[in-house]
Motif scaffolding. Structure first.
Motif, PDB file in Angstrom:
ATOM      1  N   VAL A  31       0.940  -1.267   0.106  1.00 12.03           N
ATOM      2  CA  VAL A  31       0.031  -0.177   0.307  1.00 12.03           C
ATOM      3  C   VAL A  31       0.692   1.496  -0.285  1.00 12.03           C
ATOM      4  N   PRO A  32       0.759   2.000  -0.815  1.00 11.59           N
ATOM      5  CA  PRO A  32       1.488   3.604  -1.220  1.00 11.59           C
ATOM      6  C   PRO A  32       1.088   4.223  -0.094  1.00 11.59           C
ATOM      7  N   GLU A  33       2.248   5.248   0.142  1.00  7.87           N
ATOM      8  CA  GLU A  33       1.674   6.863   0.869  1.00  7.87           C
ATOM      9  C   GLU A  33       1.266   7.012  -0.148  1.00  7.87           C
ATOM     10  N   ARG A  34       1.897   7.312  -0.958  1.00  6.21           N
ATOM     11  CA  ARG A  34       0.761   8.119  -2.097  1.00  6.21           C
ATOM     12  C   ARG A  34       1.056   7.987  -3.399  1.00  6.21           C
ATOM     13  N   ILE A  35       0.612   8.589  -4.283  1.00  3.84           N
ATOM     14  CA  ILE A  35       0.432   7.951  -5.877  1.00  3.84           C
ATOM     15  C   ILE A  35       1.404   9.362  -6.842  1.00  3.84           C
ATOM     16  N   SER A  36       1.972   9.458  -7.207  1.00  2.00           N
ATOM     17  CA  SER A  36       2.034  10.645  -8.181  1.00  2.00           C
ATOM     18  C   SER A  36       1.821   9.997  -9.565  1.00  2.00           C
ATOM     19  N   TRP A  37       2.097  11.448 -10.172  1.00  2.00           N
ATOM     20  CA  TRP A  37       0.565  11.088 -11.978  1.00  2.00           C
ATOM     21  C   TRP A  37       1.141  12.159 -12.620  1.00  2.00           C
ATOM     22  N   ARG A  38       1.961  11.934 -13.829  1.00  2.00           N
ATOM     23  CA  ARG A  38       2.062  12.803 -14.371  1.00  2.00           C
ATOM     24  C   ARG A  38       1.170  12.529 -16.824  1.00  2.00           C
ATOM     25  N   GLN A  39       0.635  13.213 -16.721  1.00  2.00           N
ATOM     26  CA  GLN A  39       0.545  13.064 -18.360  1.00  2.00           C
ATOM     27  C   GLN A  39       0.748  13.862 -19.424  1.00  2.00           C
ATOM     28  N   ARG A  40       1.408  13.426 -20.583  1.00  2.00           N
ATOM     29  CA  ARG A  40       1.796  14.901 -21.717  1.00  2.00           C
ATOM     30  C   ARG A  40       1.053  14.410 -22.132  1.00  2.00           C
ATOM     31  N   PRO A  41       0.445  15.137 -23.727  1.00  2.00           N
ATOM     32  CA  PRO A  41      -0.493  15.214 -24.358  1.00  2.00           C
ATOM     33  C   PRO A  41      -0.288  13.845 -25.520  1.00  2.00           C
ATOM     34  N   GLU A  43       0.711  10.912 -25.126  1.00  2.00           N
ATOM     35  CA  GLU A  43       1.754   9.721 -24.218  1.00  2.00           C
ATOM     36  C   GLU A  43       0.339   8.906 -22.932  1.00  2.00           C
ATOM     37  N   PRO A  44       0.701   8.104 -22.567  1.00  2.00           N
ATOM     38  CA  PRO A  44      -0.083   7.661 -21.379  1.00  2.00           C
ATOM     39  C   PRO A  44       0.458   7.790 -19.980  1.00  2.00           C
ATOM     40  N   VAL A  45      -0.609   7.532 -19.393  1.00  2.00           N
ATOM     41  CA  VAL A  45      -0.094   8.033 -18.039  1.00  2.00           C
ATOM     42  C   VAL A  45       0.223   7.305 -16.847  1.00  2.00           C
ATOM     43  N   LEU A  46       1.667   8.657 -16.224  1.00  2.00           N
ATOM     44  CA  LEU A  46       2.944   7.979 -15.756  1.00  2.00           C
ATOM     45  C   LEU A  46       2.077   7.689 -14.807  1.00  2.00           C
ATOM     46  N   LEU A  47       2.297   6.617 -13.510  1.00  2.00           N
ATOM     47  CA  LEU A  47       2.022   6.926 -12.250  1.00  2.00           C
ATOM     48  C   LEU A  47       3.465   6.052 -11.736  1.00  2.00           C
ATOM     49  N   VAL A  48       3.686   6.327 -10.173  1.00  2.00           N
ATOM     50  CA  VAL A  48       4.688   6.333  -9.157  1.00  2.00           C
ATOM     51  C   VAL A  48       4.000   6.087  -8.222  1.00  2.00           C
ATOM     52  N   PHE A  49       4.577   4.916  -7.603  1.00  2.00           N
ATOM     53  CA  PHE A  49       4.236   4.954  -6.131  1.00  2.00           C
ATOM     54  C   PHE A  49       4.877   5.113  -5.140  1.00  2.00           C
ATOM     55  N   ASP A  50       4.725   5.413  -4.697  1.00  2.00           N
ATOM     56  CA  ASP A  50       5.903   6.371  -3.729  1.00  2.00           C
ATOM     57  C   ASP A  50       5.724   5.588  -1.952  1.00  2.00           C
ATOM     58  N   THR A  58      -0.250   3.929 -17.847  1.00  2.00           N
ATOM     59  CA  THR A  58      -2.167   2.940 -18.450  1.00  2.00           C
ATOM     60  C   THR A  58      -2.353   4.540 -18.899  1.00  2.00           C
ATOM     61  N   PRO A  59      -3.204   3.855 -19.906  1.00  2.00           N
ATOM     62  CA  PRO A  59      -4.147   5.085 -21.106  1.00  2.00           C
ATOM     63  C   PRO A  59      -4.481   5.970 -20.249  1.00  2.00           C
ATOM     64  N   ALA A  60      -5.734   5.338 -19.088  1.00  2.00           N
ATOM     65  CA  ALA A  60      -6.285   6.516 -18.523  1.00  2.00           C
ATOM     66  C   ALA A  60      -5.812   6.941 -17.585  1.00  2.00           C
ATOM     67  N   PRO A  61      -6.302   8.445 -17.201  1.00  2.00           N
ATOM     68  CA  PRO A  61      -6.014   8.457 -16.449  1.00  2.00           C
ATOM     69  C   PRO A  61      -6.844   8.072 -15.107  1.00  2.00           C
ATOM     70  N   PRO A  62      -6.052   7.973 -13.406  1.00  2.00           N
ATOM     71  CA  PRO A  62      -7.067   7.826 -12.386  1.00  2.00           C
ATOM     72  C   PRO A  62      -7.832   8.227 -12.075  1.00  2.00           C
ATOM     73  N   VAL A  63      -9.006   8.008 -11.491  1.00  2.00           N
ATOM     74  CA  VAL A  63     -10.107   8.219 -11.061  1.00  2.00           C
ATOM     75  C   VAL A  63      -9.762   8.946  -9.413  1.00  2.00           C
ATOM     76  N   LEU A  64     -10.049   9.935  -9.139  1.00  2.00           N
ATOM     77  CA  LEU A  64      -9.819  10.501  -8.165  1.00  2.00           C
ATOM     78  C   LEU A  64     -11.053  11.104  -7.475  1.00  2.00           C
ATOM     79  N   ALA A  65     -11.295  10.468  -5.941  1.00  2.00           N
ATOM     80  CA  ALA A  65     -11.830  10.216  -4.992  1.00  2.00           C
ATOM     81  C   ALA A  65     -11.418  11.208  -3.677  1.00  2.00           C
ATOM     82  N   VAL A  66     -12.387  11.632  -3.115  1.00  2.00           N
ATOM     83  CA  VAL A  66     -12.086  12.095  -1.481  1.00  2.00           C
ATOM     84  C   VAL A  66     -12.890  11.458  -0.538  1.00  2.00           C
ATOM     85  N   THR A  67     -11.619  11.120   0.113  1.00  2.00           N
ATOM     86  CA  THR A  67     -12.348  10.052   1.444  1.00  2.00           C
ATOM     87  C   THR A  67     -12.141  10.851   2.396  1.00  2.00           C
TER      88      THR A  67
END
Length: 78
Positions: A31-41, A43-50, A58-67
């Motif tokens: 389980v990561p402490e955080r996930i950062s992501w970057r997307q360039r026009p 190109e696929p989305v790059l997720l980095v697990f910290d 991943t081909p699609a951006p992550p779905v963000l939810a507020v908890t």
């Protein structure tokens, strides 16, 4: 004498851990402490697990939810 129609009691199933707000790392399963992501026009989305540092495209951006915040708070909460 024992009643033959009584079902013996079984231990309750172990409760799975509560799901965290972040998905597990697909590489190591931690389980990561955080996930950062970057997307360039274009190109696929790059997720980095910290803190494990694994990267995943991943081909699609992550779905963000507020908890809501956890009841016990965080160590760095003031």
């Amino acid at each position: 004498m024992r009643d033959p129609h009584v079902t013996p009691l079984a231990a309750a199933p172990v409760r799975p851990p509560e799901p965290g707000p972040l998905p597990c790392c697909p590489v190591c399963g931690d389980v990561p402490e955080r996930i950062s992501w970057r997307q360039r026009p274009g190109e696929p989305v790059l997720l980095v697990f910290d803190p494990c540092g694994h990267r995943r495209s991943t081909p699609a951006p992550p779905v963000l939810a507020v908890t809501p915040p956890r009841a016990h708070g965080h160590a760095d909460a003031g």
